[in-house]
Design an enzyme around this catalytic site. Structure first.
Site, PDB file in Angstrom:
ATOM      1  N   LYS A  43     -54.160  13.281  70.729  1.00  0.00           N
ATOM      2  CA  LYS A  43     -53.642  12.151  71.025  1.00  0.00           C
ATOM      3  C   LYS A  43     -54.429  11.601  72.106  1.00  0.00           C
ATOM      4  O   LYS A  43     -55.654  11.893  72.628  1.00  0.00           O
ATOM      5  CB  LYS A  43     -52.495  12.712  72.209  1.00  0.00           C
ATOM      6  CG  LYS A  43     -52.906  13.731  73.211  1.00  0.00           C
ATOM      7  CD  LYS A  43     -51.850  14.547  73.791  1.00  0.00           C
ATOM      8  CE  LYS A  43     -52.383  15.379  74.856  1.00  0.00           C
ATOM      9  NZ  LYS A  43     -51.256  16.537  75.060  1.00  0.00           N
ATOM     10  N   ARG A 141     -40.282  19.525  80.986  1.00  0.00           N
ATOM     11  CA  ARG A 141     -40.959  17.973  80.809  1.00  0.00           C
ATOM     12  C   ARG A 141     -40.344  17.777  79.723  1.00  0.00           C
ATOM     13  O   ARG A 141     -39.588  16.721  79.670  1.00  0.00           O
ATOM     14  CB  ARG A 141     -42.610  18.251  80.502  1.00  0.00           C
ATOM     15  CG  ARG A 141     -43.088  16.940  80.888  1.00  0.00           C
ATOM     16  CD  ARG A 141     -44.847  17.207  80.681  1.00  0.00           C
ATOM     17  NE  ARG A 141     -45.169  17.673  79.311  1.00  0.00           N
ATOM     18  CZ  ARG A 141     -46.598  17.552  78.986  1.00  0.00           C
ATOM     19  NH1 ARG A 141     -47.383  17.068  79.691  1.00  0.00           N
ATOM     20  NH2 ARG A 141     -46.787  17.911  77.716  1.00  0.00           N
ATOM     21  N   TYR A 263     -72.416  -1.389  98.522  1.00  0.00           N
ATOM     22  CA  TYR A 263     -71.380  -2.062  99.238  1.00  0.00           C
ATOM     23  C   TYR A 263     -71.099  -1.320 100.148  1.00  0.00           C
ATOM     24  O   TYR A 263     -71.147  -0.151 100.341  1.00  0.00           O
ATOM     25  CB  TYR A 263     -70.076  -2.144  98.159  1.00  0.00           C
ATOM     26  CG  TYR A 263     -70.158  -3.480  97.367  1.00  0.00           C
ATOM     27  CD1 TYR A 263     -70.411  -4.610  97.622  1.00  0.00           C
ATOM     28  CD2 TYR A 263     -70.094  -3.120  95.888  1.00  0.00           C
ATOM     29  CE1 TYR A 263     -70.764  -5.506  96.621  1.00  0.00           C
ATOM     30  CE2 TYR A 263     -70.099  -4.141  94.815  1.00  0.00           C
ATOM     31  CZ  TYR A 263     -70.433  -5.315  95.230  1.00  0.00           C
ATOM     32  OH  TYR A 263     -70.554  -6.389  94.342  1.00  0.00           O
ATOM     33  N   MET A 316     -68.780  -1.726  89.975  1.00  0.00           N
ATOM     34  CA  MET A 316     -68.018  -2.071  88.562  1.00  0.00           C
ATOM     35  C   MET A 316     -69.104  -1.532  87.368  1.00  0.00           C
ATOM     36  O   MET A 316     -68.848  -0.884  86.596  1.00  0.00           O
ATOM     37  CB  MET A 316     -67.743  -3.377  88.420  1.00  0.00           C
ATOM     38  CG  MET A 316     -66.994  -3.615  87.077  1.00  0.00           C
ATOM     39  SD  MET A 316     -66.264  -5.210  86.834  1.00  0.00           S
ATOM     40  CE  MET A 316     -65.157  -5.581  88.367  1.00  0.00           C
TER      41      MET A 316
END
Ligand SMILES: *Cc1c(COP(=O)(O)O)cnc(C)c1O
Length: 381
Positions: A43, A141, A263, A316
């Site tokens: 999956k 679940r 940063y 990023m």
């Protein structure tokens, strides 16, 4: 060797996936599963690693049973493996039985409603269609309750409308061998089996395989261990690393004692330092939580044979690493540094980021060069 569209030389980060290690993990888990057959959870695009090459390599290693979450994942997998048995773990989506049947997908039915819909569709279709029955034995679940399961078995019309090819349940605490819920679930599952003799049964995920013979039944459903995650947390990882993520050095800079990096100036150089900037950031799946941490020491990357600390914020597209301890010639423009891989196992890196190996893998981005290797010995050994 297969590769995606971005050439290695143009990628900031490189993701290498060792299909030989994957196949070796599959074989190791099959051995551990004893008499039980080993399937594979693929999956989520095979936990982010690319379902097509992964599923193909598993098929070539002998895997015939595959578990996906969503029906469209099943459709994709069916196009690749026409003969595989494919179970859809999220169950039967309302009104979509034809999609499942058309793609030869077996829903893992999780409620009596779903059973009724699958049976009704089968009657219109002309035959009882294959499916798993997923019973909840304690995770709360997905799945029929034990009472609903009994109701199904006592309803001959409903029971004869479907072709149950698998009885399954899922463990809540398999990664903690001492958790009492394991034994409770194992007992409940064995009791269910007795009510449905002759039908193959499946309980164990990766960690479940390591809990012992009472857990493996007929078919195991490992996911994370195939991809190199440790199925025995707290003990040595018996699996081979499958994924290696490397960042390419874009620049190396000299930073004076007292200067800050990145940063928000969160890291201050305690001495004159050499800092390598890698072309890999959170867009590439490097968790921002690897940003220089104070408690328990910094996160690390592996470069030129040594572990070096991550400094400052992960941004990023970039991250910074202190390479002062390395010879100057060992980190230059273009050098690759391992962020996850055989020297930095996914469980360790995930721990630094406050998450688990599953999330680390499934969040890997799409912006690197992807290299698949290790298929030379397909079918052998
Ligand atoms: C994801 C999943 C698995 C595989 O679990 P791992 O812990 O990755 O081995 C097995 N069974 C079910 C129902 C799942 O959802």
């Amino acid at each position: 060797m297969m590769t995606n569209a971005i050439p290695t030389g143009l990628a900031g980060a490189v993701l290498s996936i060792d299909l030989g290690a994957l196949q070796s993990n599959y074989r190791a888990l099959s051995r551990k599963a004893g008499k039980a057959v080993c399937g594979a959870a693929v999956k989520g695009n095979a936990y982010g690693l690319g379902v097509n090459p992964i599923a193909k390599a598993l098929w070539d290693a002998g895997c015939r049973h595959f578990f996906v979450a969503r029906p469209v994942e099943g459709e994709d997998l069916r196009a690749l493996l026409p003969e595989a048995v494919i179970y859809v773990l999220d169950g039967l989506f309302p009104g979509q039985a034809e999609f499942y049947a058309g793609n030869g997908l077996c829903p893992a039915l999780i409620s009596l409603d779903e059973v009724r819909e699958w049976a009704a569709f089968g009657r219109r279709y002309g035959r009882a269609l294959p499916c798993a029955i997923h019973v909840d034995t304690g995770i709360n679940r997905l799945g029929l309750t034990i009472e609903e399961f009994d109701e199904l078995l006592s309803d001959d019309f409903l029971r004869s409308g479907i072709d149950i090819t698998l009885l399954m349940s899922h463990l809540a605490c398999a990664d903690d061998p001492h958790h009492p819920l394991n034994k409770t679930q194992a007992k409940r599952f064995s009791a269910l089996r007795k009510k449905l003799p002759g039908i193959p049964a499946s309980l164990a995920n990766s960690s479940g395989i390591f809990l012992g013979k009472c857990y493996t039944h007929d078919l195991c459903r490992p996911g994370i261990a195939l991809y190199g995650g440790n199925p025995t947390p707290g003990r040595k990882n018996p699996m081979k690393a499958v994924a290696k993520l490397e960042g390419t050095v874009l620049q190396v800079r000299e930073v004076k004692k007292g200067d800050t990096v990145g940063y928000s100036a969160t890291w201050k150089a305690p001495r004159d330092s050499r800092i390598a900037i890698l072309g890999a950031g959170y867009k590439d799946g490097v968790p921002r939580h690897l940003s220089s941490r104070q408690k328990d020491g910094p996160a690390q990357v592996f470069v030129a044979g040594k572990r070096c600390p991550v400094v400052g914020r992960i941004s990023m597209d970039m991250m910074a690493v202190d390479v002062t301890a390395l010879p100057v010639s060992k980190t230059v423009r273009g050098t690759r540094a391992e962020i996850i891989g055989p020297h930095l196992l996914i469980d360790e890196v995930a721990g630094w980021a406050g998450t688990i190996s599953y999330e680390l893998l499934t969040r890997l981005g799409s912006r690197y060069a992807r290299l698949y290797s290790g298929t030379a010995n397909l079918g052998k050994s």
